[in-house]
Design a protein around this motif. Structure first.
Motif, PDB file in Angstrom:
ATOM      1  N   LEU A   8      -8.354-129.815  82.114  1.00 43.89           N
ATOM      2  CA  LEU A   8      -8.630-128.448  82.750  1.00 43.89           C
ATOM      3  C   LEU A   8      -9.895-127.711  81.999  1.00 43.89           C
ATOM      4  CD1 LEU A   8      -5.227-126.811  82.552  1.00 43.89           C
ATOM      5  CD2 LEU A   8      -6.368-127.492  84.528  1.00 43.89           C
ATOM      6  N   PRO A   9     -11.186-128.433  82.530  1.00 44.03           N
ATOM      7  CA  PRO A   9     -12.191-128.084  81.876  1.00 44.03           C
ATOM      8  C   PRO A   9     -12.744-126.550  81.732  1.00 44.03           C
ATOM      9  CG  PRO A   9     -12.751-129.912  83.459  1.00 44.03           C
ATOM     10  CD  PRO A   9     -11.390-129.405  83.489  1.00 44.03           C
ATOM     11  N   TRP A  10     -12.293-125.695  83.090  1.00 43.17           N
ATOM     12  CA  TRP A  10     -12.587-124.483  82.982  1.00 43.17           C
ATOM     13  C   TRP A  10     -11.830-123.910  81.618  1.00 43.17           C
ATOM     14  CZ3 TRP A  10      -8.663-121.258  83.832  1.00 43.17           C
ATOM     15  CH2 TRP A  10      -7.440-121.863  84.491  1.00 43.17           C
ATOM     16  N   LEU A  11     -10.629-124.084  81.448  1.00 39.60           N
ATOM     17  CA  LEU A  11      -9.686-123.531  80.313  1.00 39.60           C
ATOM     18  C   LEU A  11     -10.323-123.731  79.345  1.00 39.60           C
ATOM     19  CD1 LEU A  11      -7.217-121.864  80.081  1.00 39.60           C
ATOM     20  CD2 LEU A  11      -5.987-123.958  80.160  1.00 39.60           C
ATOM     21  N   SER A  12     -10.902-124.808  79.029  1.00 43.09           N
ATOM     22  CA  SER A  12     -11.496-125.240  77.681  1.00 43.09           C
ATOM     23  C   SER A  12     -12.556-124.370  77.210  1.00 43.09           C
ATOM     24  CB  SER A  12     -12.207-126.783  77.846  1.00 43.09           C
ATOM     25  OG  SER A  12     -12.613-126.855  76.591  1.00 43.09           O
ATOM     26  N   PHE A  13     -13.603-123.851  78.273  1.00 44.23           N
ATOM     27  CA  PHE A  13     -14.555-122.907  78.044  1.00 44.23           C
ATOM     28  C   PHE A  13     -13.979-121.247  77.546  1.00 44.23           C
ATOM     29  CE2 PHE A  13     -17.222-126.026  80.343  1.00 44.23           C
ATOM     30  CZ  PHE A  13     -18.102-126.251  79.306  1.00 44.23           C
ATOM     31  N   ILE A  14     -12.735-121.177  78.660  1.00 47.38           N
ATOM     32  CA  ILE A  14     -12.427-119.761  78.571  1.00 47.38           C
ATOM     33  C   ILE A  14     -11.492-119.559  77.129  1.00 47.38           C
ATOM     34  CG2 ILE A  14     -10.451-118.145  79.540  1.00 47.38           C
ATOM     35  CD1 ILE A  14     -11.565-119.175  82.226  1.00 47.38           C
ATOM     36  N   LEU A  15     -11.002-120.395  76.726  1.00 45.75           N
ATOM     37  CA  LEU A  15     -10.275-120.452  75.627  1.00 45.75           C
ATOM     38  C   LEU A  15     -11.263-120.261  74.209  1.00 45.75           C
ATOM     39  CD1 LEU A  15      -7.417-123.119  75.797  1.00 45.75           C
ATOM     40  CD2 LEU A  15      -7.099-120.646  76.007  1.00 45.75           C
ATOM     41  N   TYR A  75     -18.473-132.360  76.077  1.00 42.44           N
ATOM     42  CA  TYR A  75     -19.636-132.371  75.390  1.00 42.44           C
ATOM     43  C   TYR A  75     -19.988-131.101  74.661  1.00 42.44           C
ATOM     44  CZ  TYR A  75     -24.833-132.574  74.871  1.00 42.44           C
ATOM     45  OH  TYR A  75     -26.009-132.414  74.154  1.00 42.44           O
ATOM     46  N   SER A  76     -19.602-130.080  75.497  1.00 43.17           N
ATOM     47  CA  SER A  76     -19.995-128.485  75.046  1.00 43.17           C
ATOM     48  C   SER A  76     -18.799-128.490  73.559  1.00 43.17           C
ATOM     49  CB  SER A  76     -19.348-127.633  75.770  1.00 43.17           C
ATOM     50  OG  SER A  76     -19.622-126.359  75.340  1.00 43.17           O
ATOM     51  N   LEU A  77     -17.706-128.927  73.799  1.00 46.41           N
ATOM     52  CA  LEU A  77     -16.614-128.863  72.637  1.00 46.41           C
ATOM     53  C   LEU A  77     -17.019-129.591  71.422  1.00 46.41           C
ATOM     54  CD1 LEU A  77     -13.820-127.966  71.727  1.00 46.41           C
ATOM     55  CD2 LEU A  77     -13.022-130.139  72.742  1.00 46.41           C
ATOM     56  N   GLN A  78     -17.682-130.963  71.608  1.00 42.85           N
ATOM     57  CA  GLN A  78     -18.119-131.666  70.590  1.00 42.85           C
ATOM     58  C   GLN A  78     -19.410-130.960  69.981  1.00 42.85           C
ATOM     59  OE1 GLN A  78     -16.724-134.461  69.062  1.00 42.85           O
ATOM     60  NE2 GLN A  78     -15.158-134.029  70.659  1.00 42.85           N
ATOM     61  N   ASN A  79     -20.254-130.217  70.633  1.00 50.21           N
ATOM     62  CA  ASN A  79     -21.267-129.602  70.215  1.00 50.21           C
ATOM     63  C   ASN A  79     -20.935-128.554  69.238  1.00 50.21           C
ATOM     64  OD1 ASN A  79     -23.543-131.071  70.984  1.00 50.21           O
ATOM     65  ND2 ASN A  79     -24.046-129.967  72.936  1.00 50.21           N
ATOM     66  N   ALA A  80     -20.012-127.731  69.817  1.00 57.90           N
ATOM     67  CA  ALA A  80     -19.560-126.768  68.878  1.00 57.90           C
ATOM     68  C   ALA A  80     -18.805-126.933  67.719  1.00 57.90           C
ATOM     69  CB  ALA A  80     -18.194-125.566  69.955  1.00 57.90           C
ATOM     70  N   ARG A  81     -18.162-128.139  67.702  1.00 63.28           N
ATOM     71  CA  ARG A  81     -17.701-128.559  66.420  1.00 63.28           C
ATOM     72  C   ARG A  81     -18.781-129.155  65.583  1.00 63.28           C
ATOM     73  NH1 ARG A  81     -12.472-132.397  68.425  1.00 63.28           N
ATOM     74  NH2 ARG A  81     -11.206-130.609  69.036  1.00 63.28           N
TER      75      ARG A  81
END
Length: 66
Positions: free
Chosen positions: A8-15, A44-50
């Motif tokens: 659920l990629p959209w949920l990843s961003f919202i969380l 990719y966005s999650l990895q960049n944030a980490r």
């Protein structure tokens, strides 16, 4: 969190507090073809944030050690 980003990629961003990005990702994900790019984008966005958090911690530790 990576599993959520793939399923659920959209949920990843919202969380993570990126509501507009999550909505844009949801629109992309609504098409079957768009699901794969949306999942890749979310991971990719999650990895960049980490990486950003890790870098900030390292810079803070270096500044405190001086």
């Amino acid at each position: 969190m990576i599993l959520i980003a793939v399923l659920l990629p959209w949920l990843s961003f919202i969380l993570r507090g990126r509501i507009l990005t999550g909505l844009l990702c949801l629109i992309l994900q609504l098409t079957l073809i768009g699901w794969i790019p949306a999942a890749i984008w979310a991971v990719y966005s999650l990895q960049n944030a980490r990486e950003d958090r890790r870098t900030r911690r390292i810079v803070k530790a270096i500044r405190e050690s001086r």
